[in-house]
Motif scaffolding. Structure first.
Motif, short mmCIF file in Angstrom:
data_model
loop_
_atom_site.label_atom_id
_atom_site.label_comp_id
_atom_site.label_asym_id
_atom_site.label_seq_id
_atom_site.Cartn_x
_atom_site.Cartn_y
_atom_site.Cartn_z
N SER A 1 86.34 55.30 60.27
CA SER A 1 87.29 55.72 59.24
C SER A 1 88.70 55.53 59.76
O SER A 1 88.92 55.41 60.96
N PRO A 2 89.70 55.50 58.84
CA PRO A 2 91.09 55.36 59.30
C PRO A 2 91.47 56.43 60.31
O PRO A 2 92.26 56.16 61.24
N GLU A 3 90.94 57.64 60.16
CA GLU A 3 91.28 58.70 61.09
C GLU A 3 90.64 58.45 62.48
O GLU A 3 91.24 58.78 63.51
N GLU A 4 89.44 57.87 62.49
CA GLU A 4 88.73 57.64 63.76
C GLU A 4 89.19 56.38 64.49
O GLU A 4 89.05 56.27 65.71
N ARG A 5 89.73 55.44 63.71
CA ARG A 5 90.02 54.12 64.28
C ARG A 5 90.92 54.15 65.52
O ARG A 5 90.60 53.48 66.52
#
Length: 420
Positions: free
Chosen positions: A63-67
């Motif tokens: 996800s964008p947060e995990e990237r």
């Protein structure tokens, strides 16, 4: 190069080989340690690389947060993989150096010890009884105007010479007779390069303890060969050879060059120990199971040549410490020198088992797989034989008897007469 699987499974046999050669047994333990370190380093690298590939596949799913965290982890892991790869490469080089320190494993029956610890296998022929004082080979040859040492030294330095007239003809006849015999035995005749690249010279095992014997041309990064064995061994480098119909046999005719380092003051008179000479060399690629039988054939062919030139000789089983790095066993034929009251080596034949072929990447197909081939070599005739011919076949009037087998190669002549 030694088969590491054999070393792992038979370390005591390799240690015993080292002892018989007079080499350091600790080199076997050093090789085993380097092998273990290499395998551990490679495993660590491959495990990390597998994790890196798995992580790379997860980036697109993050996800964008995990990237950002995943990318940071990927960068850190990439650096780790690079370090582990460097460590694995370094461990591989250390392993190769440790392996190169182990000479070929000697075969059963090879005597332990050094140059003087050979085993005499047999004597053939009786030394000639002279009813006159025999001359040494150089005196006989100079009376025939067959050798010019003085001008060889003037032109090229010590240990060089000219063969001229009957000397040149006699050498050519001898080598041609050797080629005819080799072809009759199924060898393919080859004239070979006398300059080879470093990987070929190293692959045959000549760049070890006795590398100072070899002429090196730094401007070209090439070596002059001391035997056509080197070029013949390199002929099938990195190839899979077909041995299903028996050994591949080649006979190489070449000039050979040796520095004779360390021989100062030894055999300085005449052409016993020189820097350049000509030779016909037998070489065979065969299956490992056939190598010892092929070795006996090579010795028989050498003895056949000696019988043709009617020389008394003996056969010795060379001691382990005098084999050279690539040979697992070596037989020498030594002709009798009457003026020196000693035997002089005129031929040698070596069973190199898989040592050279493993270094040079020469394999064969066997039972649906590929495996390393075996190589053997043996001298069939060389310039040095003239020494024994001049000494053993001289006559009191200064003429030289020509053995019957050589006469067809010399226009039927039965003798050479001294120059008035």
């Amino acid at each position: 190069m030694i088969d590491i699987r054999f070393v792992r499974e038979n370390p005591d046999a390799v240690r015993e080989s080292q002892r018989r050669r007079g080499n350091d047994e600790a080199s076997v333990d050093a090789l085993l340690a380097a092998d273990e370190a290499r395998r551990s380093a490679l495993q660590a690298f491959e495990t990390a690389r597998a994790s890196q590939k798995e992580l790379s596949r997860s980036i697109g799913k993050a996800s964008p947060e995990e990237r950002p965290a995943v990318l940071a982890e990927a960068k850190e892991l990439a650096e780790r993989v690079k370090e582990l790869e460097a460590a694995a490469n370094e461990a591989e080089q250390e392993y190769l150096q440790a392996n190169a320190a182990i000479q070929n494993i000697v075969l059963e029956g090879v005597p332990a010890g050094g140059e003087e610890d050979y085993e005499v296998l047999k004597h053939v022929g009786e030394p000639r009884g002279f009813d006159f004082e025999p001359k040494d080979h150089l005196d006989v040859a100079e009376a025939l105007d067959a050798i010019d040492m003085a001008r060889g030294t003037k032109v090229s330095g010590s240990r060089f010479y000219y063969l001229k007239g009957v000397g040149a003809r006699l050498e050519l006849a001898l080598l041609t007779m050797a080629v005819d015999q080799a072809e009759a035995a199924g060898f393919t005749m080859m004239t070979t390069p006398t300059l080879v690249n470093p990987d070929i010279m190293a692959g045959t095992g000549f760049l070890g303890a006795h590398s100072d014997e070899i002429y090196y041309l730094p401007a070209d990064d090439q070596y002059l060969v001391g035997t056509s064995e080197v070029a013949l061994a390199g002929y099938h480098k990195d190839e899979i050879v077909d041995l299903s119909n028996g050994p591949l046999r080649y006979a190489g005719w070449s000039s050979c060059y040796r520095r004779e380092a360390g021989s100062y003051g030894k055999d300085t008179r005449g052409i016993i120990r020189v820097h350049q000479f000509n030779k016909v060399e037998m070489f065979s690629y065969c299956r490992v199971e056939e190598a010892e039988e092929e070795h006996r054939r090579f010795l028989a062919w050498e003895e056949e040549m000696l019988a043709k030139v009617e020389l008394p000789y003996r056969v010795i089983n060379t001691a382990a410490g005098d084999l050279g790095s690539s040979a697992a066993q070596k037989f020498d034929c030594e002709a009798w020198l009457p003026t020196q009251n000693r035997f002089m080596e005129v031929t040698s034949t070596s069973n190199c088992t898989t040592f050279q072929a493993r270094r040079l990447g020469i394999r064969e197909r066997f039972d649906g797989e590929t495996r390393t081939a075996a190589t053997l070599n043996g001298t069939l005739a060389t310039t040095r034989w003239l020494v024994a011919l001049f000494e053993n076949h001289q006559r009191p009037d200064g003429s030289l008897y020509i053995p019957e087998a050589l006469r067809p190669y010399l226009g039927g002549r039965e003798s050479f007469e001294p120059v008035a």
